[in-house]
Write a protein that holds these residues in place. Structure first.
Motif, PDB file in Angstrom:
ATOM      1  N   PHE A 224      18.884  -5.841   7.130  1.00  0.00           N
ATOM      2  CA  PHE A 224      19.406  -4.469   7.137  1.00  0.00           C
ATOM      3  C   PHE A 224      18.302  -3.457   6.835  1.00  0.00           C
ATOM      4  O   PHE A 224      18.218  -2.397   7.483  1.00  0.00           O
ATOM      5  N   CYS A 225      17.468  -3.763   5.868  1.00  0.00           N
ATOM      6  CA  CYS A 225      16.379  -2.829   5.522  1.00  0.00           C
ATOM      7  C   CYS A 225      15.340  -2.754   6.637  1.00  0.00           C
ATOM      8  O   CYS A 225      14.767  -1.675   6.885  1.00  0.00           O
ATOM      9  N   TYR A 226      15.070  -3.855   7.332  1.00  0.00           N
ATOM     10  CA  TYR A 226      14.080  -3.834   8.403  1.00  0.00           C
ATOM     11  C   TYR A 226      14.536  -2.974   9.580  1.00  0.00           C
ATOM     12  O   TYR A 226      13.696  -2.491  10.354  1.00  0.00           O
ATOM     13  N   ARG A 227      15.826  -2.758   9.751  1.00  0.00           N
ATOM     14  CA  ARG A 227      16.314  -1.953  10.868  1.00  0.00           C
ATOM     15  C   ARG A 227      15.961  -0.475  10.720  1.00  0.00           C
ATOM     16  O   ARG A 227      16.040   0.284  11.693  1.00  0.00           O
ATOM     17  N   ARG A 233       6.833  -1.198  15.017  1.00  0.00           N
ATOM     18  CA  ARG A 233       6.138  -1.537  13.772  1.00  0.00           C
ATOM     19  C   ARG A 233       6.938  -2.491  12.895  1.00  0.00           C
ATOM     20  O   ARG A 233       6.563  -2.751  11.757  1.00  0.00           O
ATOM     21  N   ARG A 234       8.028  -3.022  13.394  1.00  0.00           N
ATOM     22  CA  ARG A 234       8.903  -3.843  12.572  1.00  0.00           C
ATOM     23  C   ARG A 234       8.273  -5.186  12.236  1.00  0.00           C
ATOM     24  O   ARG A 234       8.422  -5.684  11.111  1.00  0.00           O
ATOM     25  N   THR A 235       7.558  -5.783  13.181  1.00  0.00           N
ATOM     26  CA  THR A 235       6.954  -7.092  12.929  1.00  0.00           C
ATOM     27  C   THR A 235       5.943  -7.019  11.798  1.00  0.00           C
ATOM     28  O   THR A 235       5.918  -7.865  10.892  1.00  0.00           O
ATOM     29  N   ARG A 236       5.112  -5.983  11.835  1.00  0.00           N
ATOM     30  CA  ARG A 236       4.113  -5.826  10.771  1.00  0.00           C
ATOM     31  C   ARG A 236       4.784  -5.553   9.432  1.00  0.00           C
ATOM     32  O   ARG A 236       4.369  -6.090   8.394  1.00  0.00           O
ATOM     33  N   ILE A 377      -1.031  -4.433  -1.736  1.00  0.00           N
ATOM     34  CA  ILE A 377      -0.833  -4.896  -0.360  1.00  0.00           C
ATOM     35  C   ILE A 377      -0.616  -3.722   0.580  1.00  0.00           C
ATOM     36  O   ILE A 377      -1.166  -3.678   1.693  1.00  0.00           O
ATOM     37  N   VAL A 378       0.180  -2.740   0.166  1.00  0.00           N
ATOM     38  CA  VAL A 378       0.412  -1.566   1.013  1.00  0.00           C
ATOM     39  C   VAL A 378      -0.884  -0.790   1.249  1.00  0.00           C
ATOM     40  O   VAL A 378      -1.156  -0.335   2.373  1.00  0.00           O
ATOM     41  N   LEU A 379      -1.699  -0.657   0.220  1.00  0.00           N
ATOM     42  CA  LEU A 379      -2.980   0.035   0.390  1.00  0.00           C
ATOM     43  C   LEU A 379      -3.889  -0.717   1.357  1.00  0.00           C
ATOM     44  O   LEU A 379      -4.542  -0.114   2.217  1.00  0.00           O
ATOM     45  N   ASP A 380      -3.935  -2.046   1.224  1.00  0.00           N
ATOM     46  CA  ASP A 380      -4.801  -2.846   2.110  1.00  0.00           C
ATOM     47  C   ASP A 380      -4.331  -2.824   3.556  1.00  0.00           C
ATOM     48  O   ASP A 380      -5.145  -2.884   4.485  1.00  0.00           O
ATOM     49  N   GLU A 381      -3.014  -2.737   3.771  1.00  0.00           N
ATOM     50  CA  GLU A 381      -2.483  -2.824   5.129  1.00  0.00           C
ATOM     51  C   GLU A 381      -2.389  -1.471   5.838  1.00  0.00           C
ATOM     52  O   GLU A 381      -2.550  -1.410   7.058  1.00  0.00           O
ATOM     53  N   TYR A 382      -2.137  -0.406   5.106  1.00  0.00           N
ATOM     54  CA  TYR A 382      -1.839   0.868   5.755  1.00  0.00           C
ATOM     55  C   TYR A 382      -2.823   1.988   5.419  1.00  0.00           C
ATOM     56  O   TYR A 382      -3.129   2.821   6.275  1.00  0.00           O
ATOM     57  N   VAL A 383      -3.305   2.047   4.201  1.00  0.00           N
ATOM     58  CA  VAL A 383      -4.107   3.201   3.779  1.00  0.00           C
ATOM     59  C   VAL A 383      -5.593   2.970   4.010  1.00  0.00           C
ATOM     60  O   VAL A 383      -6.272   3.778   4.661  1.00  0.00           O
TER      61      VAL A 383
END
Length: 390
Positions: A224-227, A233-236, A377-383
């Protein structure tokens, strides 16, 4: 008709306007006037619009401020409930690796959750079985000693008798109870203790119920949250979320391992020094050690107080052992275990626990390290990739 002299000049005749010139000039002047008047807004037409715009801005600002104030008050009133829900979600996510392992072995998710819940209930039941005998023995000993203490209060040759003779404790207690203030204070204290017990039981029931529901429905909740994430960008987002949940589970396993080490060390120390109830004290220290920052301190104080029943030197030695083990755990065992489990620098671990504990108390200390892991993890993947490409 009268003849005029020859030298008399006639006034010049007015020039006849050309055909259509007057109408053209009148039309052009009218058009220019109308265009100028159309470009120049009328005062009566502008003022109501200005008034309406300022009224709308003021009304919208006031309404937004009132709604924000009501939202903040609602969140503050629900802060305790939100903290319990956060604790329940954290426990469910921490137990997810065990549930997933059982599901991979062929068990259905409901049965896996039931098995994990039964295991936890068995552990708590064992702890209660270890704790109840020493607690009941202490209460019985305290009840048996009350008559002896009463006789010593009236004997001026004993320590209690000399204290009674000097401070008049019994008389002051009787005066407090007779005045009514002491009785009301005692009644208020009893009611407060009862409310505390009821609140603790209700909070425990809420946490257990929400934890079980979240454990059963965790895959559905995740889908539900992934929707809410765009499909491109859902797979990532799913991979990043699964990595965060996996590290949270490893953190809980690492915390359990360090707590088990603390409980085993306490058990060995109590067996060596002759402190009573070593198994119960070791289990209690292991349980309290799972609470960051203050858990191991509470466990060490409790063991030191029990060690007083042996002798004062043993109690002091037990306190020194607790302090030494606390230092070793905080600076050697815990940072290394957390770095192996969640790959977080020890400095980040200590700082995160301190900040989380100051914000949300025990629950904040529990979720501080997983929150730091998720942020990393969020910083490494997106920022950081965007800043590196900039």
């Amino acid at each position: 008709m009268t003849d005029l002299p020859a030298d008399t000049a006639l006034p010049p005749a007015p020039a006849a306007p050309a055909i259509g010139a007057s109408s053209t000039s009148d039309t052009s002047s009218t058009a220019s006037a109308s265009s100028a008047s159309s470009r120049r807004p009328r005062v009566g037409a502008v003022l109501p619009a200005v008034r309406r715009s300022w009224f709308g801005v003021g009304f919208g600002t006031g309404l937004g401020a009132v709604l924000a104030w009501m939202l903040v008050r609602t969140v503050l009133r629900m802060s305790e409930l939100l903290t319990l829900l956060l604790l329940a979600v954290f426990i469910a996510v921490s137990l997810e690796p065990v549930v997933a392992w059982l599901c991979r072995r062929g068990m259905r998710r409901g049965l896996s959750v039931a098995a994990v819940a039964a295991g936890l209930a068995g552990v708590l039941a064992g702890f209660v079985a270890l704790v109840i005998p020493p607690v009941s023995a202490a209460i019985t000993a305290l009840t048996d000693d009350v008559p002896r203490w009463r006789s010593q209060l009236h004997d001026h040759h004993t320590t209690l008798g000399r204290l009674e003779e000097h401070y008049h404790v019994i008389e002051k207690v009787r005066q407090r109870l007779g005045s009514g203030g002491g009785a009301s204070e005692i009644a208020g204290g009893v009611l407060g203790a009862g409310q505390l017990v009821v609140s603790a039981v209700a909070s425990t029931a809420i946490v257990i119920t929400v934890t079980l529901y979240v454990m059963v429905a965790l895959p559905t909740i995740k889908r539900f949250c992934y929707r809410f994430v765009p499909g491109t960008r859902r797979t990532r987002a799913e991979s990043v979320s699964e990595e965060i949940l996996s590290r949270v589970g490893r953190f809980m396993l690492g915390n359990v391992a360090t707590s088990a080490i603390a409980g085993a060390a306490t058990f060995i120390w109590c067996e060596t020094t002759g402190v009573p109830y070593p198994a119960a004290l070791g289990f209690f220290v292991a349980l309290m050690d799972m609470v960051p920052v203050i858990g191991s301190t509470i466990g060490g104080v409790a063991v030191s107080l029990v060690a007083l029943s042996v002798s004062l030197p043993v109690a002091l030695a037990t306190a020194a052992f607790s302090i030494a083990f606390r230092v070793a755990e905080d600076y050697l065992i815990m940072p290394r275990a957390m770095k192996f489990a969640v790959d977080v620098h020890p400095v980040v671990t200590v700082v995160a626990v301190l900040i989380g504990g100051s914000l949300l108390g025990i629950v904040g200390g529990l979720v501080a390290i997983p929150a730091a892991v998720a942020l990393g993890i969020v910083l490494d993947e997106y920022v950081f990739p965007r800043t590196d490409r900039a």
